[in-house]
Scaffold this active site. Sequence first.
Site, mmCIF file in Angstrom:
data_model
loop_
_atom_site.group_PDB
_atom_site.id
_atom_site.type_symbol
_atom_site.label_atom_id
_atom_site.label_comp_id
_atom_site.label_asym_id
_atom_site.label_seq_id
_atom_site.Cartn_x
_atom_site.Cartn_y
_atom_site.Cartn_z
ATOM 1 N N GLU A 79 -23.482 -16.248 -5.417
ATOM 2 C CA GLU A 79 -23.750 -14.850 -5.030
ATOM 3 C C GLU A 79 -23.001 -14.193 -6.045
ATOM 4 O O GLU A 79 -23.336 -12.696 -6.124
ATOM 5 C CB GLU A 79 -23.214 -14.615 -3.572
ATOM 6 C CG GLU A 79 -24.002 -15.309 -2.554
ATOM 7 C CD GLU A 79 -25.528 -15.015 -2.575
ATOM 8 O OE1 GLU A 79 -26.287 -15.979 -2.808
ATOM 9 O OE2 GLU A 79 -25.888 -14.128 -2.949
ATOM 10 N N ARG A 133 -28.758 -11.068 -34.277
ATOM 11 C CA ARG A 133 -29.660 -10.348 -35.138
ATOM 12 C C ARG A 133 -28.931 -9.168 -36.002
ATOM 13 O O ARG A 133 -29.601 -8.738 -37.131
ATOM 14 C CB ARG A 133 -30.934 -9.899 -34.504
ATOM 15 C CG ARG A 133 -31.840 -10.943 -34.217
ATOM 16 C CD ARG A 133 -32.958 -10.271 -33.115
ATOM 17 N NE ARG A 133 -33.789 -9.124 -34.052
ATOM 18 C CZ ARG A 133 -34.491 -9.539 -34.800
ATOM 19 N NH1 ARG A 133 -34.912 -10.803 -35.064
ATOM 20 N NH2 ARG A 133 -35.256 -8.565 -35.673
HETATM 21 C C1 4FV Z 1 -27.888 -10.737 -14.057
HETATM 22 C C2 4FV Z 1 -28.677 -9.808 -14.687
HETATM 23 C C3 4FV Z 1 -28.092 -11.430 -12.921
HETATM 24 C C4 4FV Z 1 -26.590 -12.416 -10.124
HETATM 25 C C5 4FV Z 1 -25.880 -13.494 -8.967
HETATM 26 C C6 4FV Z 1 -26.125 -14.541 -11.366
HETATM 27 C C7 4FV Z 1 -26.965 -13.125 -11.320
HETATM 28 C C8 4FV Z 1 -25.775 -14.801 -9.951
HETATM 29 N N1 4FV Z 1 -26.953 -10.977 -15.093
HETATM 30 N N2 4FV Z 1 -27.981 -9.234 -15.814
HETATM 31 N N3 4FV Z 1 -29.741 -9.026 -14.078
HETATM 32 N N4 4FV Z 1 -26.996 -12.480 -12.573
HETATM 33 O O1 4FV Z 1 -29.066 -11.439 -12.305
HETATM 34 O O2 4FV Z 1 -26.826 -9.907 -16.115
HETATM 35 O O3 4FV Z 1 -24.498 -15.010 -9.910
#
Ligand code: 4FV
Length: 237
Positions: A116, A154
């Site tokens: 979570e 890049r």
């Molecule tokens: C996320 C995003 C993302 C949330 C809970 C990993 C997840 C789990 N990270 N941009 N969109 N992370 O969804 O960077 O722990």
Amino acid sequence: MWIGVVTIFPELFGEFLQTSLIGRARQSGKLEVEVRDLRDFTDDPHRVVDDEPYGGGGGMVMTAPPWLRAVRELSAGRSPSLRRVLLSPQGRRLDDAKVQELAAQPELLLLCGRYEGIDERVQQLVVDEEVSIGDYVLSGGELPAMVLIEAVSRCVPGVVQQASSVERDSFRTGLLDHPHYTRPAVVEGLPVPPVLLSGDHAAIERWRQQEALRATAEKRPDLLAAAQTCKSQDGTR
Ligand code: 4FV
């Protein structure tokens, strides 16, 4: 440039770090990527990194102590300007301006969450900023970290052979890219725009500018608005 990554799935970075642009950048020494397993920073025999959420509710939360140890041990001996970035949906959206800003740092440390999320006190104690790649929820921060590594790499001088192509990249110019064509000259009855076969480079550049503007107006009018706003703010108009 040095990029550290902390994750419970270091194997996910395997092929990505060996292949194409990133693989060559690492071989040439222009880019160093150090991927570390968070479980190596636990001190319990079962290398546990998650626990039940206070307040109940579904899912598990990543516990703080392994993260605090990992970030502090990997920050030790690094420059004070080391930027510690947590990839999370709560972060500032990654765009070309943020990519360029991060690419200007000599060292980045990327934290990839799972479950979570990570106990909030990690963000308060050892994170400089949160970055999101988009308003959707993934199962982990590993893919966002790879997106960031690729985009930032890049911008590292010499990583992209044709530096001019980076300068002309979409978004760098504030516009989307112009259409691209290559052989065969006719594809299922569809020809190449004649100007591209003319050899008249001034005309070709004008056509590409017009097509970039048209594509932007059609597909991303918000970018045009942003470009107008910038123009009016920097007094060039
Ligand atoms: C996320 C995003 C993302 C949330 C809970 C990993 C997840 C789990 N990270 N941009 N969109 N992370 O969804 O960077 O722990």
